[in-house]
Motif scaffolding. Sequence first.
Motif, PDB file in Angstrom:
ATOM      1  N   ILE A 224       0.838  -1.201   0.000  1.00 13.05           N
ATOM      2  CA  ILE A 224       0.000   0.000   0.000  1.00 13.05           C
ATOM      3  C   ILE A 224       0.872   1.251   0.000  1.00 13.05           C
ATOM      4  N   ASP A 225       1.921   1.232   0.808  1.00 17.28           N
ATOM      5  CA  ASP A 225       2.864   2.361   0.865  1.00 17.28           C
ATOM      6  C   ASP A 225       3.450   2.645  -0.513  1.00 17.28           C
ATOM      7  N   LYS A 226       3.910   1.604  -1.195  1.00 16.85           N
ATOM      8  CA  LYS A 226       4.516   1.802  -2.518  1.00 16.85           C
ATOM      9  C   LYS A 226       3.481   2.204  -3.557  1.00 16.85           C
ATOM     10  N   TYR A 227       2.269   1.697  -3.411  1.00 13.72           N
ATOM     11  CA  TYR A 227       1.172   2.084  -4.320  1.00 13.72           C
ATOM     12  C   TYR A 227       0.937   3.594  -4.226  1.00 13.72           C
ATOM     13  N   LEU A 228       0.869   4.090  -2.997  1.00  9.11           N
ATOM     14  CA  LEU A 228       0.659   5.517  -2.792  1.00  9.11           C
ATOM     15  C   LEU A 228       1.840   6.328  -3.315  1.00  9.11           C
ATOM     16  N   MET A 229       3.054   5.853  -3.064  1.00  7.08           N
ATOM     17  CA  MET A 229       4.238   6.563  -3.522  1.00  7.08           C
ATOM     18  C   MET A 229       4.294   6.629  -5.049  1.00  7.08           C
ATOM     19  N   LEU A 230       4.014   5.512  -5.704  1.00  5.47           N
ATOM     20  CA  LEU A 230       4.001   5.488  -7.166  1.00  5.47           C
ATOM     21  C   LEU A 230       2.937   6.439  -7.709  1.00  5.47           C
ATOM     22  N   ASN A 231       1.794   6.467  -7.038  1.00  4.45           N
ATOM     23  CA  ASN A 231       0.711   7.350  -7.465  1.00  4.45           C
ATOM     24  C   ASN A 231       1.083   8.817  -7.271  1.00  4.45           C
ATOM     25  N   GLY A 232       1.932   9.081  -6.274  1.00  2.00           N
ATOM     26  CA  GLY A 232       2.329  10.446  -5.989  1.00  2.00           C
ATOM     27  C   GLY A 232       3.575  10.905  -6.720  1.00  2.00           C
ATOM     28  N   MET A 233       4.273   9.984  -7.392  1.00  2.00           N
ATOM     29  CA  MET A 233       5.517  10.312  -8.089  1.00  2.00           C
ATOM     30  C   MET A 233       5.266  11.184  -9.313  1.00  2.00           C
ATOM     31  N   LYS A 234       6.291  11.930  -9.698  1.00  3.89           N
ATOM     32  CA  LYS A 234       6.259  12.630 -10.967  1.00  3.89           C
ATOM     33  C   LYS A 234       6.456  11.622 -12.094  1.00  3.89           C
ATOM     34  N   THR A 235       6.043  11.973 -13.277  1.00  2.00           N
ATOM     35  CA  THR A 235       5.988  11.035 -14.406  1.00  2.00           C
ATOM     36  C   THR A 235       7.327  10.368 -14.699  1.00  2.00           C
ATOM     37  N   VAL A 236       8.400  11.142 -14.732  1.00  2.00           N
ATOM     38  CA  VAL A 236       9.715  10.582 -15.072  1.00  2.00           C
ATOM     39  C   VAL A 236      10.176   9.595 -14.012  1.00  2.00           C
ATOM     40  N   ALA A 237      10.025   9.967 -12.737  1.00  2.00           N
ATOM     41  CA  ALA A 237      10.442   9.078 -11.647  1.00  2.00           C
ATOM     42  C   ALA A 237       9.643   7.784 -11.666  1.00  2.00           C
ATOM     43  N   ARG A 238       8.329   7.882 -11.950  1.00  3.81           N
ATOM     44  CA  ARG A 238       7.498   6.684 -12.012  1.00  3.81           C
ATOM     45  C   ARG A 238       7.934   5.787 -13.171  1.00  3.81           C
ATOM     46  N   ALA A 239       8.253   6.384 -14.307  1.00  2.93           N
ATOM     47  CA  ALA A 239       8.695   5.607 -15.470  1.00  2.93           C
ATOM     48  C   ALA A 239       9.992   4.852 -15.163  1.00  2.93           C
ATOM     49  N   HIS A 240      10.899   5.488 -14.464  1.00  2.00           N
ATOM     50  CA  HIS A 240      12.151   4.826 -14.089  1.00  2.00           C
ATOM     51  C   HIS A 240      11.892   3.661 -13.142  1.00  2.00           C
ATOM     52  N   CYS A 241      10.957   3.862 -12.221  1.00  6.72           N
ATOM     53  CA  CYS A 241      10.613   2.802 -11.274  1.00  6.72           C
ATOM     54  C   CYS A 241       9.981   1.619 -11.991  1.00  6.72           C
ATOM     55  N   ILE A 242       9.089   1.890 -12.935  1.00  4.79           N
ATOM     56  CA  ILE A 242       8.450   0.830 -13.726  1.00  4.79           C
ATOM     57  C   ILE A 242       9.504   0.038 -14.499  1.00  4.79           C
ATOM     58  N   ARG A 243      10.448   0.762 -15.090  1.00 11.82           N
ATOM     59  CA  ARG A 243      11.531   0.106 -15.834  1.00 11.82           C
ATOM     60  C   ARG A 243      12.320  -0.834 -14.929  1.00 11.82           C
TER      61      ARG A 243
END
Length: 284
Positions: A224-243
């Motif tokens: 849940i913590d990571k779900y919220l963090m991913l939802n709150g991330m900026k687009t570039v940071a989220r894309a890097h995390c997904i990668r």
Amino acid sequence: MQHCKNDRIGSAYAGVLEQRESFVTMTSQQSFLLKTATLEHYRRFLNNDGIFLKRAEKGLDAELVRGIGKDYSVSRGIPVEQINGDKDSNASLIAKKMNELSDHWPSSFLRRVDACEELAKRLQAKKTSGKPITIGAQASMVTKMMWFKQPFDWTMFDSMAEAGLGYKSYVRKVDHQKGIPNSIVRMQRFFQELERIGFSSAAKELNSVLSHNNLTDIFGERIIDKYLMLNGMKTVARAHCIRDCGIFMDLLPDNTQKKLECFWLNAGRNSTIKGFFNQIKLRM
């Protein structure tokens, strides 16, 4: 529980998974974010969090406080001060206070929040040396350290998870006038909202589904913590995390990938879990 196919999602993760309807009861964006959150928690757990958690079983100490603090970007709020031969007396005092709080950890979720608030306030008070243990009320630090002592039915507060829940960082004039630290106001607001939308029940259900799929070294609370963090991330940071999560998935053994796929399928069909995530507005 539903039977699961062993679908590999690693190398094609970022490009294909977003287009695939894996769950009949969660939207594609929700299921994608849940998968990414699980993998982000798992890789961080294998890297540092699992070690921190295991060490914390014997009690926090100054070295562990600094280790967690640096990994979670809260160490800068703990000044280094040498007193009576202790080269990091503030970290030692924080470890002592956190261990004491853990020994008297309240049973109620919101009373735990109040206990963390009280500790954060006490840590910023001046010692006999005239200097505080922490710089300001380190509400985020206290919640993060405490998770490693009490990982069940608890989570971490920070600005990114706060954003993922739909809140912005700000100082309300009325609270400023009352002398209430902004970090305390925001922490209380964050946890009260989690309580309202059913955090404890959702975490419990996630843990149950994880256990059923023999994934006992992953915590529903941190998903849940990571779900919220991913939802709150900026687009570039989220894309890097997904990668990076896609690469991590490729590195996992086939049997672990299958367990994860089964977990995601079962979690996506759980009404309590679905109901919880449906209350979080996606920013993707």
